[in-house]
Design a protein around this motif. Structure first.
Motif, PDB file in Angstrom:
ATOM      1  N   GLN A  42      -0.884  -5.742   2.639  1.00 23.00           N
ATOM      2  CA  GLN A  42      -0.497  -4.384   3.151  1.00 23.00           C
ATOM      3  C   GLN A  42      -1.796  -3.491   2.632  1.00 23.00           C
ATOM      4  O   GLN A  42      -2.068  -2.415   3.252  1.00 23.00           O
ATOM      5  CB  GLN A  42       0.553  -3.935   2.649  1.00 23.00           C
ATOM      6  N   HIS A  69       5.993   7.330  -1.412  1.00 16.65           N
ATOM      7  CA  HIS A  69       6.811   6.103  -0.611  1.00 16.65           C
ATOM      8  C   HIS A  69       7.005   5.104  -1.378  1.00 16.65           C
ATOM      9  O   HIS A  69       6.152   4.322  -2.136  1.00 16.65           O
ATOM     10  CB  HIS A  69       6.025   5.961   0.613  1.00 16.65           C
ATOM     11  N   THR A  99       8.760   1.088  -1.516  1.00 13.90           N
ATOM     12  CA  THR A  99       9.233  -0.173  -0.651  1.00 13.90           C
ATOM     13  C   THR A  99       9.830  -1.236  -1.706  1.00 13.90           C
ATOM     14  O   THR A  99       8.919  -1.379  -2.645  1.00 13.90           O
ATOM     15  CB  THR A  99       8.261  -0.688   0.123  1.00 13.90           C
ATOM     16  N   GLU A 100      10.783  -1.650  -1.239  1.00 13.54           N
ATOM     17  CA  GLU A 100      11.677  -2.772  -2.222  1.00 13.54           C
ATOM     18  C   GLU A 100      11.471  -3.966  -1.601  1.00 13.54           C
ATOM     19  O   GLU A 100      11.789  -4.159  -0.180  1.00 13.54           O
ATOM     20  CB  GLU A 100      12.785  -2.138  -2.601  1.00 13.54           C
ATOM     21  N   TYR A 101      11.364  -5.095  -2.286  1.00 19.27           N
ATOM     22  CA  TYR A 101      11.405  -6.613  -1.875  1.00 19.27           C
ATOM     23  C   TYR A 101      12.070  -7.392  -2.858  1.00 19.27           C
ATOM     24  O   TYR A 101      12.177  -6.971  -4.241  1.00 19.27           O
ATOM     25  CB  TYR A 101       9.921  -6.965  -1.920  1.00 19.27           C
TER      26      TYR A 101
END
Length: 129
Positions: A59, A28, A30-32
């Motif tokens: 997190q 998985h 997740t982009e920021y």
């Protein structure tokens, strides 16, 4: 282990800057992306790591964190936990204050071609300012 890719982009030196962070947990991603303000490219690279560690603190506390960056100056500085450059010292201190929230943090230099996703996020954020 959580793998984190960081990159920064700056328009000018110093100038407007942005950071891209990609956090990989298993399969998985997740982009920021973040607008950082007026910084040199090197300062922005340190700030990208700080933002990444802040996200991971929320997190993934107590996890093993692998920071991957194409910014050799950041990776070398954090590996040595020391800099002679007084301009970078506050960033090093901030990173060192975040590190105890994890079981382990290590830094690895990667070539730009392996960091395209974080680079694109930073550049896109910078264009949107």
């Amino acid at each position: 282990m959580i793998t984190v890719f960081t990159d920064a982009a700056a328009s000018g030196n110093p100038g407007p800057s942005a950071a891209g962070v990609v956090i990989k947990q298993g399969t998985h991603f997740t982009e920021y992306s973040f607008f950082l303000g007026e910084y040199s490219n090197h300062e922005a690279e340190f700030l990208a790591v700080i933002r990444a560690l802040e996200l991971c603190k929320e997190q993934f506390p107590n996890e093993i964190i692998s920071i991957r960056s194409d910014a050799k100056i950041v990776v070398d500085t954090m590996d040595q936990a020391f800099t002679k450059n007084q301009r970078f010292q506050p960033y090093v201190t901030m990173i060192q204050q975040l590190e105890p929230h994890f079981a382990m943090v290590f830094y690895k230099w990667i070539p730009e071609k392996q960091n395209k996703q974080a680079d694109q996020l930073a550049r896109k954020q910078l264009r949107n300012v």
